[in-house]
Design an enzyme around this catalytic site. Structure first.
Site: not given
Length: 628
Positions: A71, A186, A448
């Site tokens: 699409n 849980c 960097c």
């Protein structure tokens, strides 16, 4: 697809390029660039690069074409499904401009063949990727190769483009990426409170236990061993064993009933019996198979017709009908697969958001569980978005972002770095396109903000001790307090000397891998040293390890108290300029592909935006926050 342009048309197009780009067109025509990723942004970007006349373009993508790509990824057609994105993109884009040289690589950008020297052969690299791990790798390789990188990403109507140049601008890792949270077991198993909790349960637990590979450990969930989770994990194992026994009746008429009564009746009654759990919560309501079955039968509608109404929110009876119908369809598929198994292993099914059978099962199961816990059900369409890990991609956003990438590339190729920008697409702002000047590198960046060099090693002789004694201590003047690390872990520190006598190859340190040297001196430590490994036979009378250049490693900056700022909610926060937008790595990232994903399932990831939570799943089903 249009036929290749005729010679007169090509000449006319080239004349237009010259008029538009001026003297820079000659350089563009001779340039060699790399594009990593051939998905939503990649298709648009490749089209732009080809039509602009970039001379040689290399495309790298490991992915294959899926139905959901069609699409917006306009270079692909239905007949291309399951084929390589990179190869098909090359074939389609070459028709736009046959004078451009295209090279496609159906491979992982992290493969050894794509080493530092290979990256260094390009004038410019474009990132159009969909996961953090690969983006970080390309960022690191471009910094090591000293090649400019243009990073891009989109999320729905939002997009961004970032120019990364070694030593002159922020790199991809200069800003910390938020680590998504995981759902405790849980919550998923006992106390769901949002639709996503029920969807995760249906997809990652119920579907897997009935049609997939049953496992005792579920890496989707947080297995922190607190008392509540430990008890719930044990219950989870017992329930998985019960479902395994029920699975033996697959194909029989009573199979849907057995599954239904196990997960929607018996398990819920067990939860209701835990009085302490419901002191501050509404108790769940167990479903009765006979009652729901009669209600479903009175409706008269079959599962297939209900399934097609994917924009509607189904009621309990409709969900029950789709649940039973999808169970029968999936059971038939699984049974039909059995005779074809040559290796003796049991066949399994896997969830696919574009597979109506699996999606129907997950959607109906999740909705019935939602009804049990008093949670608003969702439409099949909504569940597909959430279970399929997709934040909808917008084709126009991809197109605009790809165009901005090329405009920033022009500035880099002119050497006009002062005009290069960080560009944002923001639908909610006063302006759709906004920009800000590039920020300098973050001195504390682990990627960097380090000293980088190449280490040449003779693989037949070089040991880790040669690096420690001859390079780090003798040549560079390191003291005793430092460590040597690679992607796997620590290879050396003052308390770990077992590896000193081992050769680099024995430690898994091969060509184009990286070593990080961390100075742990307490008084005046240096910045980290990143060494990329290059293998080469060296003369016998020379050292087996040598640096490719002389190094002057700066020391780490000492933070002055003036550099800290007011506390916000108990933490220290940097100053924020008024009106500044979120930087790279906040909203336009794929959360959670930090480190290695499980080969079958990943972690359940959450954002802080209510129900719009994101799952990270196994290969082929990764969360897509930038377009794939």
């Amino acid at each position: 697809m249009e036929a290749p342009p005729t010679r007169p048309m090509a000449l006319k197009r080239e004349r237009h390029y010259r008029q538009s780009l001026g003297a820079m067109y000659g350089r563009i025509k001779q340039s060699r660039v790399l594009m990593v990723g051939a998905g939503g942004i990649g298709c648009e970007l490749l089209k732009n690069l080809v039509l602009t006349g970039f001379g040689e373009i290399h495309i790298v993508d490991l992915d294959t074409i899926d139905l959901s790509n069609l699409n917006r990824q306009f270079l692909f057609r239905h007949e291309h499904i399951k084929k390589s994105k990179a190869l098909v993109a090359k074939e389609s884009a070459s028709k736009f401009n046959p004078h451009v040289k295209l090279e496609a690589h159906h491979a992982n950008i992290k493969d050894p063949q794509f080493n530092i020297d290979w990256f260094a052969s390009f004038e410019l690299v474009f990132n159009a990727l969909d996961n953090i791990d690969a983006r970080r790798h390309v960022n690191k390789m471009c910094l090591a190769a000293n090649v400019p990188l243009i990073e891009s990403g989109t999320t729905g109507f939002n997009g961004q483009v970032q120019v990364i140049i070694k030593g002159k601008s922020e790199c991809y890792d200069c800003n910390t990426k938020e680590t998504p949270k995981t759902f405790p077991v849980c919550t998923i198993r006992s106390t769901p409170s949002q639709p996503i909790h029920c969807i995760v349960w249906a997809k990652s637990y119920l579907f897997t236990e009935v049609f997939g590979t049953s496992e005792e450990e579920l890496p989707e969930f947080d297995h922190t061993q607190d008392s509540e989770n430990a008890a719930e994990i044990e219950n989870l194992r017992k329930e998985a064993h019960a479902l395994k026994e029920i699975r033996q009746s697959m194909g029989l008429d009573e199979f849907p009933r057995k599954i239904f009564e196990k997960v929607f009746t018996d398990d819920i009654k067990r939860l209701r019996s835990m009085e302490d759990m419901w002191k501050t919560r509404q108790k769940p309501t167990a479903l009765d198979f006979e009652t729901v079955s009669k209600s479903s039968a009175s409706g008269g509608e079959v599962g297939d017709s209900i399934s097609k109404r994917d924009q509607d929110t189904w009621d309990l009876a409709e969900n029950f009908t789709v649940f039973c119908d999808s169970l029968r369809r999936l059971s038939r598929r699984l049974q039909q697969a059995q005779p074809g198994e040559a290796n003796g292993s049991s066949p399994v099914l896997s969830f696919d958001k574009d597979d109506d059978d699996t999606l129907d099962f997950v959607a109906s199961s999740a909705n019935m569980r939602s009804i049990i816990f008093g949670i608003q059900p969702r439409s099949k369409f909504d569940i597909k978005q959430m279970a399929g890990n997709i934040i909808p991609a917008i084709a126009t956003t991809n197109a605009m972002t790809a165009s901005l990438c090329v405009l920033q590339a022009f500035k880099i190729m002119r050497g006009d770095l002062k005009k290069a920008k960080m560009v944002f697409l923001e639908r909610s702002g006063a302006r759709v396109i906004n920009s800000e000047s590039l920020r300098p590198p973050n001195p504390d960046c682990p990627v960097c903000g380090v000293t980088q060099s190449r280490l040449i090693v003779d693989p037949s002789r070089a040991t880790l001790n040669d690096l420690v004694q001859d390079i780090l201590k003798s040549d560079l003047g390191y003291g005793d307090e430092f460590s040597i690390n690679n992607e796997v872990g620590t290879l050396y520190d003052p308390d770990l000397e077992d590896n000193l006598s081992k050769k680099f190859s024995e430690l898994g340190v091969n060509a184009d891998s990286f070593l990080t040297i961390i100075d742990d001196d307490e008084e005046n430590p240096r910045v980290n040293l990143s060494l990329s490994i290059s293998e080469k036979s060296l003369p016998d009378d020379s050292k087996p390890v040598v640096l490719s250049q002389q190094l002057d490693i700066p020391h780490k900056r000492i933070l002055d108290t003036k550099e800290t700022h007011e506390h916000t909610n108990g933490g220290v926060s940097p100053p924020t300029a008024p009106g500044k937008r979120k930087r790279a790595g906040s909203s336009l990232e794929e959360p959670g592909i930090e480190g290695q994903k499980d080969s079958k399932r990943g972690k359940v990831q959450a954002t802080d935006q209510g129900d719009e939570l994101i799952l990270v799943d196994g290969p082929g089903q990764g969360a897509i926050v930038i377009d794939d």
